[in-house]
Design a protein around this motif. Structure first.
Motif, PDB file in Angstrom:
ATOM      1  N   HIS A  42      36.419  46.424  50.486  1.00 27.71           N
ATOM      2  CA  HIS A  42      36.988  45.639  49.438  1.00 27.71           C
ATOM      3  C   HIS A  42      36.436  46.473  48.241  1.00 27.71           C
ATOM      4  O   HIS A  42      35.194  46.510  47.958  1.00 27.71           O
ATOM      5  CB  HIS A  42      36.843  44.243  49.164  1.00 27.71           C
ATOM      6  CG  HIS A  42      37.343  43.475  48.286  1.00 27.71           C
ATOM      7  ND1 HIS A  42      38.853  43.035  48.266  1.00 27.71           N
ATOM      8  CD2 HIS A  42      36.793  43.090  46.854  1.00 27.71           C
ATOM      9  CE1 HIS A  42      38.708  42.316  47.151  1.00 27.71           C
ATOM     10  NE2 HIS A  42      37.908  42.482  46.360  1.00 27.71           N
ATOM     11  N   ASP A  43      37.272  46.798  47.146  1.00 28.70           N
ATOM     12  CA  ASP A  43      37.005  47.404  45.796  1.00 28.70           C
ATOM     13  C   ASP A  43      37.549  46.669  44.765  1.00 28.70           C
ATOM     14  O   ASP A  43      38.655  46.385  44.783  1.00 28.70           O
ATOM     15  CB  ASP A  43      37.336  48.777  45.792  1.00 28.70           C
ATOM     16  CG  ASP A  43      36.750  49.539  44.934  1.00 28.70           C
ATOM     17  OD1 ASP A  43      35.624  49.283  44.275  1.00 28.70           O
ATOM     18  OD2 ASP A  43      37.133  50.578  44.635  1.00 28.70           O
ATOM     19  N   ARG A  44      36.672  46.030  43.805  1.00 29.02           N
ATOM     20  CA  ARG A  44      37.001  45.411  42.710  1.00 29.02           C
ATOM     21  C   ARG A  44      36.874  46.298  41.674  1.00 29.02           C
ATOM     22  O   ARG A  44      35.651  46.786  41.456  1.00 29.02           O
ATOM     23  CB  ARG A  44      36.226  44.076  42.487  1.00 29.02           C
ATOM     24  CG  ARG A  44      36.660  43.385  41.334  1.00 29.02           C
ATOM     25  CD  ARG A  44      35.774  42.170  40.982  1.00 29.02           C
ATOM     26  NE  ARG A  44      36.019  41.131  42.254  1.00 29.02           N
ATOM     27  CZ  ARG A  44      36.980  40.146  42.309  1.00 29.02           C
ATOM     28  NH1 ARG A  44      37.831  40.015  41.275  1.00 29.02           N
ATOM     29  NH2 ARG A  44      37.251  39.428  43.310  1.00 29.02           N
ATOM     30  N   VAL A  45      37.781  46.456  40.715  1.00 31.17           N
ATOM     31  CA  VAL A  45      37.610  47.220  39.359  1.00 31.17           C
ATOM     32  C   VAL A  45      37.800  46.474  38.316  1.00 31.17           C
ATOM     33  O   VAL A  45      38.934  45.801  38.215  1.00 31.17           O
ATOM     34  CB  VAL A  45      38.462  48.732  39.476  1.00 31.17           C
ATOM     35  CG1 VAL A  45      38.522  49.494  38.170  1.00 31.17           C
ATOM     36  CG2 VAL A  45      38.253  49.465  40.708  1.00 31.17           C
ATOM     37  N   MET A  46      37.031  46.584  37.476  1.00 27.42           N
ATOM     38  CA  MET A  46      36.939  45.786  36.101  1.00 27.42           C
ATOM     39  C   MET A  46      37.033  47.032  34.989  1.00 27.42           C
ATOM     40  O   MET A  46      36.202  47.759  34.774  1.00 27.42           O
ATOM     41  CB  MET A  46      35.887  44.727  35.834  1.00 27.42           C
ATOM     42  CG  MET A  46      36.007  43.608  36.955  1.00 27.42           C
ATOM     43  SD  MET A  46      34.621  42.432  36.570  1.00 27.42           S
ATOM     44  CE  MET A  46      33.172  43.408  37.376  1.00 27.42           C
ATOM     45  N   ARG A  47      37.946  46.617  33.980  1.00 23.82           N
ATOM     46  CA  ARG A  47      38.134  47.441  32.702  1.00 23.82           C
ATOM     47  C   ARG A  47      37.784  46.580  31.660  1.00 23.82           C
ATOM     48  O   ARG A  47      37.953  45.478  31.392  1.00 23.82           O
ATOM     49  CB  ARG A  47      39.637  48.108  32.619  1.00 23.82           C
ATOM     50  CG  ARG A  47      39.878  48.934  33.851  1.00 23.82           C
ATOM     51  CD  ARG A  47      41.153  49.576  33.700  1.00 23.82           C
ATOM     52  NE  ARG A  47      41.724  50.294  34.805  1.00 23.82           N
ATOM     53  CZ  ARG A  47      42.937  50.328  35.311  1.00 23.82           C
ATOM     54  NH1 ARG A  47      43.788  50.113  34.445  1.00 23.82           N
ATOM     55  NH2 ARG A  47      42.935  51.239  36.302  1.00 23.82           N
ATOM     56  N   PHE A  48      37.047  47.232  30.761  1.00 27.67           N
ATOM     57  CA  PHE A  48      36.463  46.514  29.560  1.00 27.67           C
ATOM     58  C   PHE A  48      37.445  47.121  28.435  1.00 27.67           C
ATOM     59  O   PHE A  48      37.612  48.436  28.246  1.00 27.67           O
ATOM     60  CB  PHE A  48      34.893  46.941  29.455  1.00 27.67           C
ATOM     61  CG  PHE A  48      34.173  46.279  30.908  1.00 27.67           C
ATOM     62  CD1 PHE A  48      34.420  45.221  31.320  1.00 27.67           C
ATOM     63  CD2 PHE A  48      33.602  47.354  31.441  1.00 27.67           C
ATOM     64  CE1 PHE A  48      33.591  44.560  32.311  1.00 27.67           C
ATOM     65  CE2 PHE A  48      33.004  47.165  32.835  1.00 27.67           C
ATOM     66  CZ  PHE A  48      33.109  45.693  33.188  1.00 27.67           C
ATOM     67  N   THR A  49      37.494  46.397  27.367  1.00 29.20           N
ATOM     68  CA  THR A  49      38.064  46.551  25.977  1.00 29.20           C
ATOM     69  C   THR A  49      37.183  47.421  25.057  1.00 29.20           C
ATOM     70  O   THR A  49      37.756  48.201  24.096  1.00 29.20           O
ATOM     71  CB  THR A  49      38.617  45.457  25.395  1.00 29.20           C
ATOM     72  OG1 THR A  49      37.811  44.267  25.339  1.00 29.20           O
ATOM     73  CG2 THR A  49      39.879  44.990  26.276  1.00 29.20           C
ATOM     74  N   PRO A  50      35.904  46.938  24.924  1.00 26.58           N
ATOM     75  CA  PRO A  50      35.434  47.780  23.807  1.00 26.58           C
ATOM     76  C   PRO A  50      35.003  49.257  24.276  1.00 26.58           C
ATOM     77  O   PRO A  50      35.141  49.816  25.410  1.00 26.58           O
ATOM     78  CB  PRO A  50      33.891  47.241  23.975  1.00 26.58           C
ATOM     79  CG  PRO A  50      33.671  46.579  25.231  1.00 26.58           C
ATOM     80  CD  PRO A  50      34.817  46.057  25.721  1.00 26.58           C
TER      81      PRO A  50
END
Length: 82
Positions: A42-50
């Motif tokens: 299972h691979d969770r990817v989070m992208r950040f706005t700053p």
């Protein structure tokens, strides 16, 4: 994109910062948090706005966020008193 160089194994998780060069000379940060093996991965990817002025700052932020996500899920849960 820089992936493998900064990966950190934490228990059953692999935290990998994903850094992208932006057109304006800044850096975008994301993080991959992988668990499991083989077909059970299972691979969770989070992208950040700053965006960040340096590659190192983006890597540090992504790693901190990934480790924070793991800490939240690993903390012992106390039952609610009813």
């Amino acid at each position: 994109m820089d992936i493998i160089q900064h990966s950190i194994a934490v228990g059953k998780y692999l935290v990998s910062p994903l850094i992208k060069d932006l057109d304006d000379g800044r850096y975008a940060a994301s993080v991959s948090i992988r668990s499991g093996r083989g077909s059970g991965t299972h691979d969770r990817v989070m992208r950040f706005t700053p965006s960040f002025a340096s590659h190192a700052a983006a890597v540090g932020y992504a790693i901190d966020q990934g480790l924070g996500w793991i800490r939240e899920r690993s903390a012992p849960r106390t039952p609610c008193a009813a």
